[in-house]
Scaffold this active site. Structure first.
Site, PDB file in Angstrom:
ATOM      1  N   TYR A   1       0.822  -1.224   0.000  1.00 31.16           N
ATOM      2  CA  TYR A   1       0.000   0.000   0.000  1.00 31.16           C
ATOM      3  C   TYR A   1       0.853   1.270   0.000  1.00 31.16           C
ATOM      4  CZ  TYR A   1      -3.931  -2.947   1.601  1.00 31.16           C
ATOM      5  OH  TYR A   1      -4.895  -3.905   1.746  1.00 31.16           O
TER       6      TYR A   1
ATOM      7  N   HIS B   1      -0.422 -11.472   2.397  1.00 24.53           N
ATOM      8  CA  HIS B   1      -1.446 -10.647   1.730  1.00 24.53           C
ATOM      9  C   HIS B   1      -2.293 -11.470   0.765  1.00 24.53           C
ATOM     10  CE1 HIS B   1      -2.172  -6.233   0.346  1.00 24.53           C
ATOM     11  NE2 HIS B   1      -3.276  -6.933   0.288  1.00 24.53           N
TER      12      HIS B   1
HETATM   13  N1  LIG Z   1      -6.336  -7.948   2.107  1.00 22.14           N
HETATM   14  C1  LIG Z   1      -6.644  -7.445   0.940  1.00 22.14           C
HETATM   15  O1  LIG Z   1      -6.389  -8.042  -0.122  1.00 22.14           O
HETATM   16  C2  LIG Z   1      -7.341  -6.124   0.887  1.00 22.14           C
HETATM   17  C3  LIG Z   1      -7.966  -5.689  -0.297  1.00 22.14           C
HETATM   18  C4  LIG Z   1      -8.615  -4.459  -0.297  1.00 22.14           C
HETATM   19  C5  LIG Z   1      -8.644  -3.687   0.848  1.00 22.14           C
HETATM   20  N2  LIG Z   1      -8.017  -4.102   1.983  1.00 22.14           N
HETATM   21  C6  LIG Z   1      -8.019  -3.294   3.224  1.00 22.14           C
HETATM   22  O2  LIG Z   1      -9.357  -2.983   3.529  1.00 22.14           O
HETATM   23  C7  LIG Z   1      -9.511  -1.583   3.687  1.00 22.14           C
HETATM   24  C8  LIG Z   1     -10.901  -1.176   3.274  1.00 22.14           C
HETATM   25  O3  LIG Z   1     -11.140  -1.526   1.908  1.00 22.14           O
HETATM   26  P1  LIG Z   1     -11.464  -0.426   0.818  1.00 22.14           P
HETATM   27  O4  LIG Z   1     -10.804   0.824   1.211  1.00 22.14           O
HETATM   28  O5  LIG Z   1     -11.122  -0.951  -0.514  1.00 22.14           O
HETATM   29  O6  LIG Z   1     -13.050  -0.361   0.870  1.00 22.14           O
HETATM   30  P2  LIG Z   1     -14.142   0.237   1.916  1.00 22.14           P
HETATM   31  O7  LIG Z   1     -13.542   0.588   3.217  1.00 22.14           O
HETATM   32  O8  LIG Z   1     -15.290  -0.712   1.871  1.00 22.14           O
HETATM   33  O9  LIG Z   1     -14.595   1.556   1.171  1.00 22.14           O
HETATM   34  C9  LIG Z   1     -13.784   2.698   1.132  1.00 22.14           C
HETATM   35  C10 LIG Z   1     -14.430   3.640   0.117  1.00 22.14           C
HETATM   36  O10 LIG Z   1     -15.738   4.002   0.553  1.00 22.14           O
HETATM   37  C11 LIG Z   1     -15.855   5.416   0.679  1.00 22.14           C
HETATM   38  N3  LIG Z   1     -16.496   5.667   1.984  1.00 22.14           N
HETATM   39  C12 LIG Z   1     -15.938   5.578   3.224  1.00 22.14           C
HETATM   40  N4  LIG Z   1     -16.828   5.846   4.179  1.00 22.14           N
HETATM   41  C13 LIG Z   1     -17.995   6.134   3.538  1.00 22.14           C
HETATM   42  C14 LIG Z   1     -19.284   6.508   3.990  1.00 22.14           C
HETATM   43  N5  LIG Z   1     -19.541   6.638   5.290  1.00 22.14           N
HETATM   44  N6  LIG Z   1     -20.247   6.733   3.051  1.00 22.14           N
HETATM   45  C15 LIG Z   1     -19.978   6.587   1.738  1.00 22.14           C
HETATM   46  N7  LIG Z   1     -18.770   6.229   1.240  1.00 22.14           N
HETATM   47  C16 LIG Z   1     -17.788   6.016   2.135  1.00 22.14           C
HETATM   48  C17 LIG Z   1     -14.453   5.978   0.645  1.00 22.14           C
HETATM   49  O11 LIG Z   1     -14.398   7.171  -0.110  1.00 22.14           O
HETATM   50  P3  LIG Z   1     -13.878   8.546   0.590  1.00 22.14           P
HETATM   51  O12 LIG Z   1     -12.444   8.353   0.916  1.00 22.14           O
HETATM   52  O13 LIG Z   1     -14.123   9.563  -0.499  1.00 22.14           O
HETATM   53  O14 LIG Z   1     -14.748   8.746   1.796  1.00 22.14           O
HETATM   54  C18 LIG Z   1     -13.660   4.886  -0.096  1.00 22.14           C
HETATM   55  O15 LIG Z   1     -13.691   5.165  -1.492  1.00 22.14           O
HETATM   56  C19 LIG Z   1      -8.388  -0.991   2.821  1.00 22.14           C
HETATM   57  O16 LIG Z   1      -8.110   0.340   3.157  1.00 22.14           O
HETATM   58  C20 LIG Z   1      -7.281  -1.945   3.124  1.00 22.14           C
HETATM   59  O17 LIG Z   1      -6.671  -1.614   4.369  1.00 22.14           O
HETATM   60  C21 LIG Z   1      -7.397  -5.325   2.020  1.00 22.14           C
END
Ligand SMILES: NC(=O)c1ccc[n+]([C@@H]2O[C@H](COP(=O)([O-])OP(=O)(O)OC[C@H]3O[C@@H](n4cnc5c(N)ncnc54)[C@H](OP(=O)(O)O)[C@@H]3O)[C@@H](O)[C@H]2O)c1
Length: 270
Positions: free
Chosen positions: A43, A101
Site C-alpha cells: 500500500y 497478503h
Molecule cells: N487484504 C486485501 O487483499 C485487501 C484488499 C482491499 C482492501 N483491503 C483493506 O481494507 C480496507 C478497506 O477496503 P477499501 O478501502 O477498498 O473499501 P471500503 O472501506 O469498503 O470503502 C472505502 C471507500 O468508501 C468510501 N467511503 C468511506 N466511508 C464512507 C461513507 N460513510 N459513506 C460513503 N462512502 C464512504 C471511501 O471514499 P472517501 O475516501 O471519499 O470517503 C472509499 O472510497 C483498505 O483500506 C485496506 O486496508 C485489504
C-alpha cells in the site's frame, strides 16, 4: 470492542491514505478513537501509519498494527528481511499482526515456503500474531499443516452484506480463526440496496453503519477507510449500533456473492 484474539473489532484501512492527506486522515482516525490500523507492504502507507502513531503521542501498547507481506516477498529467505524493513518504516519494534497478503499467484512459491517463514517471524518476536489474507478453506488447511504450533489468528477477506462468505466464515469460526472484513462498506454502494437503505432509515444510521454493525454482530473485525473526516467519524459510530435479530437475518438475505476484488491469478474462491 475486542474479539477473542484481542484485535479491536473496529479498524481503519489505509489503502490510499498516502502522503500528508493520508497522515491527516490517520490523525483524525486516532483522535476519533480508532486503535487498529491495517497497512500492507504493497500500500505504501507504512510510513504514514508510523508517523501518525508517533504524532498521536499514544503508547505503543494502545495501538494495534497489522501489515501484510507482499507476494513479491514470499520466496525463500525473503519474508523476514521484508518484515524487518516494514518495522523500520513503521518505526515499530514489533507488529501486532502480520498477514500473508495473498497466496502466491498461480502457486509460483510453494505455500509451505512462506508459511514456515511466517512462523519463524513469530518465533523471532517480529510479530505477536500471524495470519493470512485471501485464503480459502483449502489453503487454510494447508497453512495450518505448515504452521507447526503457531496458531493462524486471522483471515482477512472481502466480506460485506453483498458478499457474506458464509462457508469460509463458518470454517474460520470453527477453527478459532478471527475474520477481518475488507471492503466492509462495499466502497460506499450499500445505499443502493433497498433492505439496507430501509434499515438505515429505521436506525437513524447510514447504510455503512448498518453494514459495520452487522459485521460486528457476527463477531468479525472490520477495517473501513475514508479520506474524509466526517465519514471517518461516522463509520466509527457503528460500534454503538445494535441490530435486532430479525434485522440481522434481513441483512443475511441480501448476500449475492458480489465480489469486487477478483484478480485472475487469485485462488479458486469457496
Ligand atoms: N487484504 C486485501 O487483499 C485487501 C484488499 C482491499 C482492501 N483491503 C483493506 O481494507 C480496507 C478497506 O477496503 P477499501 O478501502 O477498498 O473499501 P471500503 O472501506 O469498503 O470503502 C472505502 C471507500 O468508501 C468510501 N467511503 C468511506 N466511508 C464512507 C461513507 N460513510 N459513506 C460513503 N462512502 C464512504 C471511501 O471514499 P472517501 O475516501 O471519499 O470517503 C472509499 O472510497 C483498505 O483500506 C485496506 O486496508 C485489504
Amino acid at each position: 470492542m475486542q474479539n477473542q484474539t484481542n484485535i479491536p473489532q473496529m479498524g481503519f484501512g489505509t489503502y490510499g491514505r498516502q502522503g500528508d492527506a493520508g497522515i491527516a486522515a490517520l490523525l483524525v482516525a486516532l483522535e476519533t478513537g480508532y486503535r487498529h490500523f491495517d497497512t500492507a507492504q504493497d500500500y505504501d502507507t507504512e510510513t504514514e501509519v508510523g508517523e501518525a502513531i508517533k504524532r498521536s503521542g499514544l503508547k505503543r501498547s494502545d495501538v494495534f498494527v497489522t501489515t501484510k507481506i507482499s507476494t513479491h516477498n514470499l520466496g525463500p529467505g525473503q519474508l523476514i528481511p521484508s518484515l524487518e524493513r516494514s518495522l523500520d518504516t513503521l518505526q515499530l519494534d514489533q507488529l501486532d499482526l502480520t498477514l500473508i497478503h495473498w497466496p502466491s499467484p498461480n502457486g509460483a512459491v510453494p505455500l509451505e515456503v512462506y508459511i514456515e517463514q511466517l512462523a519463524e517471524a513469530h518465533a523471532l518476536g517480529l510479530t505477536k500474531l500471524v495470519g493470512v489474507s485471501n485464503f480459502t478453506i483449502a489453503l487454510l488447511e494447508q497453512a495450518k499443516a505448515s504452521m507447526g504450533d503457531v496458531p493462524i489468528s486471522n483471515n482477512q477477506v472481502e466480506l460485506n452484506p453483498l458478499l457474506q462468505n458464509k462457508r469460509l466464515a463458518t470454517h474460520c469460526k470453527n477453527e478459532g480463526i478471527s475474520v477481518t472484513c475488507y471492503l466492509p462498506i462495499a466502497r460506499g454502494v450499500l445505499g443502493d440496496v433497498p433492505i439496507i437503505r430501509d434499515l438505515a432509515i429505521k436506525y437513524h444510521a447510514t447504510p455503512e453503519q448498518i453494514a459495520l454493525a452487522f459485521e460486528f454482530a457476527k463477531g468479525y473485525i472490520a477495517i473501513p477507510t475514508s479520506g474524509r473526516a466526517e465519514r471517518i467519524r461516522a463509520n466509527f459510530e457503528a460500534i454503538k449500533l445494535s441490530l435486532s435479530v430479525e434485522d440481522i437475518a434481513a441483512i443475511e438475505s441480501v448476500d449475492c456473492g458480489q465480489r469486487a476484488i477478483n484478480p485472475d491469478w487469485g485462488p479458486n474462491w469457496d
